[in-house]
Design an enzyme around this catalytic site. Structure first.
Site, PDB file in Angstrom:
ATOM      1  CG  ASP A 259      64.106  33.033  71.538  1.00 35.17           C
ATOM      2  OD1 ASP A 259      63.202  33.656  72.131  1.00 35.17           O
ATOM      3  OD2 ASP A 259      64.975  32.162  72.628  1.00 35.17           O
ATOM      4  CD  GLU A 292      62.390  37.215  73.770  1.00 38.91           C
ATOM      5  OE1 GLU A 292      61.302  37.292  74.594  1.00 38.91           O
ATOM      6  OE2 GLU A 292      63.105  36.332  73.299  1.00 38.91           O
TER       7      GLU A 292
END
Length: 598
Positions: A259, A292
């Protein structure tokens, strides 16, 4: 009982045999540390060099314990493998080899076969409920599920990005062995399982590291969540690398999605993590590492990482489908068709281009294969970060959304679906937490203030309508329920497209490369790729409400047309509104010997 073949973990409680456990805590700010057991025993830990405290004790699996810091505060193990209760409660000693795997021969799937289905375990009802849903996903054509973060968080409702104990699977979803059973069942069905992990911050409630290990954080660098994690310290970087290896080796996850790595100001850590994973995993096993990364660092995708979520592709498609240009969509307001064309032909739209703030963003990505990019029409962020969690089927014309779905599932990029996409789900996916007291109020107001940049919520009174993240009703509203009338037709579209992908594209994807993308009109384009076997793939897409005129030509092999009879119009030089054609030319096609046109 643990075997010597497992990785030797640095942090936390490691079972040595059936009766004995080694405890290790990095607490450089503490004077003395002890292990407090549930039966009242207090076991002093011996100070070691560089801030470590360790001890070994008679302590079998299932034993509850806490660390006592300087006889002033008792804290859970930051590397707890399971919690007895919530994040503030005791940790549990866990035997990682108790579970008997039914499919130990599983070695994963090659990355180019990935069709990813992102889901939230909590709204689906826990590990066992997800396990029961797997056969239907296989029948649909999904080849991998991606679980939103599972690290233990405060309360029972959370997206997972407020986790504070990264090694402990969320107890409200089920036991660690129930999570293993979910993964085991998936493997038996041919499904890979990816886990979303958060290494850029800890949640705001239940993180005690500042009490005894302030060196975990940097005071000179901050993220949106507070002081940045200090990956320069080996004790800190090892904490997270060991965590990644635990999920991959002990739980047998097939991949990780990292993330928001743009909030990790240490590319060396990311490269080291990828290197260590590749070294630890047997060469005959497929393990996927995805990022990401708002910074679009294409260089990382040649240093051990397989792919990055392509937010640029999503944002351009969203603007074309909905016309929305608020907040971060403003970067795609002026040339969404051109930016989508750049994504299809070169990977990222922003490759050093200036964003709406005049700042250069991204690195050149045209040299990377299409499989280095994960494309999606929706994900947890892009639905849940809307004030009311609306889905695209409630925002865009149905025909336009179906045409974009064809592009998603039949382009050489790796497709990702969000739970409910395949049945045109009507339920929202809202942002939810279960914080208490002042933190709950801060989260509630922070959530509402996030939307001040959106024209619909410029007025403070309008923002009060935004659902309270901490209300149980917000979570309940996000749970899948009865399917709509559109469900079966939408599911059949997804099923048909994924059958074509599996039959026509997947065998040809290794070695695929983009050949370019021509803008035909606003919302309309023609993209081309040479596939690994030399065949040529062409997708002509019109997301606009008007017919586009083309030069008439004979068609190669048709893979898919939407809506019906689009090919007939295309051969007459017309691309109807809200339509798409997927065409395949074999390697021997005389019309395109050099891959210049079809």
């Amino acid at each position: 009982m643990p075997s010597s073949t497992l990785h030797t973990w640095t942090h936390g409680a490691r079972l040595l045999d059936a009766e004995h456990t080694r405890f290790a805590l990095w607490a450089p700010d503490a004077r003395c540390v002890s292990v407090e057991l549930a039966d009242g025993q207090s076991l002093p830990m011996q100070p070691q060099p560089e801030g470590w405290f360790m001890t070994q004790a008679r302590c079998p699996a299932g034993s509850a314990y806490r660390f006592n810091i300087d006889e002033r505060i008792q804290v859970p193990d930051p590397a707890s493998r399971a919690q007895l209760g919530d994040v503030h409660g005791p940790s549990l000693v866990v035997d990682p080899e108790r579970y008997q795997w039914q499919h130990p021969q599983w070695r994963g799937r090659p990355w180019h076969e990935a069709v990813i289905y992102e889901l939230h375990v909590g709204v689906m009802g826990g590990y066992q409920a997800v396990q029961q849903a797997l056969p239907a996903l296989v029948e649909l054509g999904v080849t991998a599920i991606e679980l939103m973060p599972l690290a233990e968080f405060p309360g029972e409702r959370n997206w997972g990005y407020d986790g504070v104990l990264p090694y402990a699977p969320e107890a409200s979803y089920g036991s660690p062995d129930e999570l293993r059973a979910l993964i085991d069942t998936a493997h038996g069905l041919g499904l890979a399982v990816i886990l979303d992990v958060v290494y850029n911050h800890f949640g705001p409630d239940g993180n005690y590291l500042q009490e005894y290990a302030q060196g975990f954080f940097r005071q000179d660098l901050h993220t949106p969540w507070g002081a940045a994690i200090d990956f320069r310290r080996p004790q800190v970087s090892e904490f997270f690398i060991d965590n990644a290896l635990m999920w991959l080796l002990e739980y047998r996850f097939d991949g990780l999605r990292l993330d928001a790595v743009h909030a990790i100001d240490d590319p060396d850590f990311l490269r080291q993590l990828a290197q260590r994973v590749r070294q630890a995993v047997p060469p005959d096993r497929h393990v996927w590492l995805n990022l990401e990364n708002e910074f679009n660092q294409a260089s990382l995708l040649q240093q051990g990482f397989d792919a990055q979520w392509n937010d640029d592709g999503h944002n351009a498609l969203h603007v074309l489908l909905t016309g929305e240009t608020d907040a971060y969509y403003a970067d795609f307001a002026e040339q969404p068709t051109e930016q989508l064309a750049r994504c299809l032909s070169q990977g990222f739209a922003f490759q050093g281009h200036a964003n709406r703030h005049g700042e250069a963003r991204g690195e050149p990505s045209g040299h990377l294969p299409p499989s280095a990019f994960v494309l999606f029409l929706q994900n947890h962020d892009q639905i849940g970060n809307r004030a009311f969690g609306e889905r695209l089927n409630q925002l865009a014309p149905t025909q336009a959304l179906h045409a974009a779905t064809v592009l998603l599932l039949l382009s050489p990029m790796i497709p990702l679906l969000f739970m409910g996409d395949e049945v045109a789900a009507q339920e929202p996916f809202l942002f939810f937490t279960s914080h208490q007291g002042q933190l709950a109020e801060a989260v509630r107001e922070g959530r509402r203030n996030e939307f001040a940049a959106f024209s619909a919520f410029a007025d403070a009174g309008q923002r009060q309508r935004i659902p309270d993240p901490n209300a149980a009703s917000t979570f309940q509203a996000s749970r899948p329920r009865a399917q709509s009338r559109q469900a079966e037709a939408t599911r059949e579209l997804y099923r048909s497209l994924l059958q074509i992908r599996r039959r026509e594209l997947v065998p040809r994807l290794p070695g695929a490369r983009a050949l370019g993308c021509q803008v035909l009109a606003e919302g309309a384009l023609s993209a081309r790729w040479r596939l690994g076997d030399g065949s040529l793939l062409r997708i002509d897409l019109n997301l606009g409400p008007h017919q586009v005129e083309l030069a008439a030509e004979a068609a190669p092999q048709l893979c898919f047309e939407y809506p019906p009879h689009t090919l007939k119009h295309w051969c007459q030089g017309q691309l109807p509104a809200y339509s798409v054609l997927v065409l395949l030319a074999p390697t021997s096609s005389p019309t395109d010997p050099d891959g210049e046109c079809l």
